[in-house]
Design an enzyme around this catalytic site. Structure first.
Site: not given
Ligand code: AGP
Length: 614
Positions: A2, A27, A74, A100-101, A489, A493, A496, A512, A609
């Protein structure tokens, strides 16, 4: 996640609110809405879908109010729907609220309110808030006017368990807004005769550069030209205005098709800015914010690096350099696991928390837990004044600039850079390494921007490989040692932003079990930057080739590459910082695949985000 926006001033509020919501779109959200005060009545306009749909709601252009609140939702409690969208009003339509929360005890509060005659039209936890405010408002007799409104909001907030950033307006108070936060972000931007509110700074940067940053349970009564602050007991408190140096342009796309692409191409700058002036010829690394002593570092029995997602992957890359240079056992943990597993943390533990946003709920909770257990806490964040930096004993910053795309790129490389600088600093304080070696690592770090630029150019060739892969169902990533951290990593990417199932494995672990999934034509991407492990990794890759896999190799080492399909030669550097270089082709590959599929790169489905709820 949110997002909330607010405005009180002399201009028409609705266009400002919609503009602010647009800037919070990154977000992630499923519905949007605004509420303003119109001739002593509250207006309410909301619906499912994109912020731009708000402009098509009949009557929205006729809103004249100069005070209003706005929200992108959200879904957490109740499906995405018009009823569940914010703002929410109380039964008497006196108060309008955005939140928000998560209110964890909303069911108990609902029952209490129902037994007092209140009814509910939504499934949300938020709808309890305006009704609770109304409930207290009708009961309070010892104060009146704005003090009564404030006390009603305060009493309602004391009943709430969970996290919240709340904005409240009332038809009875057309010249005021009340806001408060606990464990959810909220900033107030101050301009001449007006106040802007938002979940984060970039959304209102084009209106002002001076901000009040709120701590938990600080209540604010806003008028057009003033902001009065109160603590939990409603005693007045003073708050300092902070100036933010980012400009609004810094948060725009700057000619790139997507924020993610822009941010990938900004990595030379963000790496350079993160190092800043910490390395000076002939001097020890400067970290005035930390002031660690040799005695303190020698007393440590362990370092924990705790984070989520990409930030956790940066921690995995940083573990190597901290352990090797400082010789302190270093463990990396996922914040949502760490906080519930009763970790072995005490005053001899240094806990490092990494978060781009500084608002990730699990990371903040893990930090609070570590503090309770007596550990020293150090936050690494990209957002000055974010919640995590206010909770931690010590804070240092990546200077990546605003990261808007949901998929984190430049924040990751800046985090890896900063962890390396930190490890060098600690090693210099410990005086446990050959300075010539440390100086050569510093030199490599200072050369990163140039090597990043080269890597960006080389990696553009991966667009063709992406065209071959974008319709596939599964992709595998392999690596050993630090290369495994990079592979993880890259794999995240791809998942997502392309929605292709992908798995990342330590190269030696594949056989394994998971190798059963390797069949003709499947794509396997391998990272090979650690010269001591190249031979081992190559034999693992041969195992998948034998089973028909097609292979992409990202490497800066010399070896026979004739049996691989595509080989990308990236610049050589110290293995500790190789993630900063080697992740770039993986970021661009994921980006190209997503574009081939025609997906929304910056706002992938189901993702937010900043994950400010558990
Ligand atoms: C990264 O591409 C992601 N969207 C996600 O894993 C992100 O890194 C994670 O939610 C942590 O966020 P922050 O660094 O704002 O704590």
């Amino acid at each position: 996640m949110c997002g909330i926006v607010g405005y009180i001033g002399t201009k028409k509020a609705s266009p400002i609110l919609i503009n602010g919501l647009t800037r919070l779109e990154y977000r992630g959200y499923d519905s949007a809405g605004i509420s303003t005060i119109e001739k002593d009545e509250l207006s309410l306009m909301k619906d499912m879908g994109r912020v731009k749909n708000l402009s098509t709601i009949p009557g929205i252009d006729d809103l004249e109010g100069t005070i209003g609140i706005a929200h992108t939702r959200w879904a957490t409690h109740g499906k995405p729907s018009k009823e569940n969208s914010h703002p929410h009003m109380d039964n008497s339509k006196t108060f309008s609220v955005v939140h928000n929360g998560i209110i964890e005890n909303y069911e108990t509060l609902r029952s209490k309110l129902k037994s007092n005659g209140y009814t509910f039209y939504s499934d949300t936890d938020t709808e309890t808030i305006p009704n609770l405010i109304h409930f207290y408002y009708t009961k309070i007799k010892d104060v009146d006017g704005i003090d009564r409104f404030l006390k009603a909001v305060r009493n309602a907030c004391l009943d709430l368990k969970g996290s919240f950033a709340i904005e409240v307006i009332s038809k009875d108070f057309p010249d005021n807004m009340i806001v408060v936060r606990k464990d959810s972000p909220l900033v107030i931007g101050k301009a001449d005769g007006e106040n802007y509110l938002s979940s984060d700074i970039p959304a209102i940067l084009s209106f002002t550069r001076t901000f009040y940053l709120l701590n938990d349970y600080e209540f604010v009564v806003l008028s057009r030209d003033n902001a009065k602050f109160y603590d939990k007991e409603l005693n007045p408190i003073e708050k300092e205005l902070k100036s933010i140096e980012w400009d609004a342009i810094g948060a725009e796309k700057n000619g790139y098709e997507d924020y993610m692409l822009k941010e990938i191409y900004e990595q030379a700058t963000s790496a350079r800015e993160t190092v800043g002036s910490r390395f000076q010829d002939g001097q020890k690394t400067s970290f005035d914010e930390l002031n660690f002593t040799k005695e303190y570092l020698e007393s440590l029995n362990r370092i924990y690096i705790v984070a989520c997602g990409t930030a956790m992957h940066a921690g995995l890359a940083g573990k190597n350099v901290i352990e090797k240079l400082c010789k302190i056992p270093t463990e990396v943990d996922v914040a949502s696991e760490f906080r519930y597993r009763d970790p072995l943390v005490d005053e001899k533990t240094l806990c490092i928390f990494i978060s781009q946003s500084g608002e990730t709920a699990d990371t903040i909770a893990a930090l609070k837990l570590s503090k309770e257990k007596g550990a020293k806490t150090l936050s690494i964040s990209n957002v000055i004044g974010s919640s995590i930096t206010r909770e931690a004993d010590l804070s240092i910053y990546t200077h990546a600039g605003p990261e808007i795309a949901v998929a984190s790129t430049k924040a990751y490389t800046s985090q890896v850079v900063l962890l390396n600088v930190l490890a060098i600093y600690m090693s210099e304080v410990l005086e446990n390494n050959n300075q010539t070696y440390l100086d050569s690592l510093k030199k490599d770090i200072l050369e990163l921007p140039e090597k990043i630029e080269k890597t960006l150019k080389i990696s553009e060739g991966l667009r063709d490989f992406a065209r071959k892969v974008y319709q596939e169902k599964d992709v595998f990533y392999l690596g050993r040692g630090i290369d495994e951290a990079i592979a993880r990593e890259g794999c995240l990417k791809l998942k997502e932003i392309s929605y292709i199932h992908s798995e990342s494995y330590p190269s030696g672990e594949l056989k394994h079990g998971t190798i059963a999934l390797i069949e003709k034509g499947i794509t396997v991407i391998s990272v090979l930057t650690d010269k001591d492990l190249v031979k081992k990794s190559v034999s693992n890759i041969q195992e998948v080739i034998t089973r028909g896999a097609k292979t992409l190799i990202i490497t800066n080492q010399d070896f026979d590459t004739s049996s691989f399909d595509v080989v990308l030669d990236i610049p050589e550097t110290n293995t500790f910082i190789s993630p900063v270089i080697a992740v770039i082709p993986l970021q661009l590959f994921a980006y190209y695949v997503s574009k081939e599929k025609g997906l929304d790169v910056d706002k992938p489905r189901n993702l937010a985000k900043s994950v400010t709820v558990e």
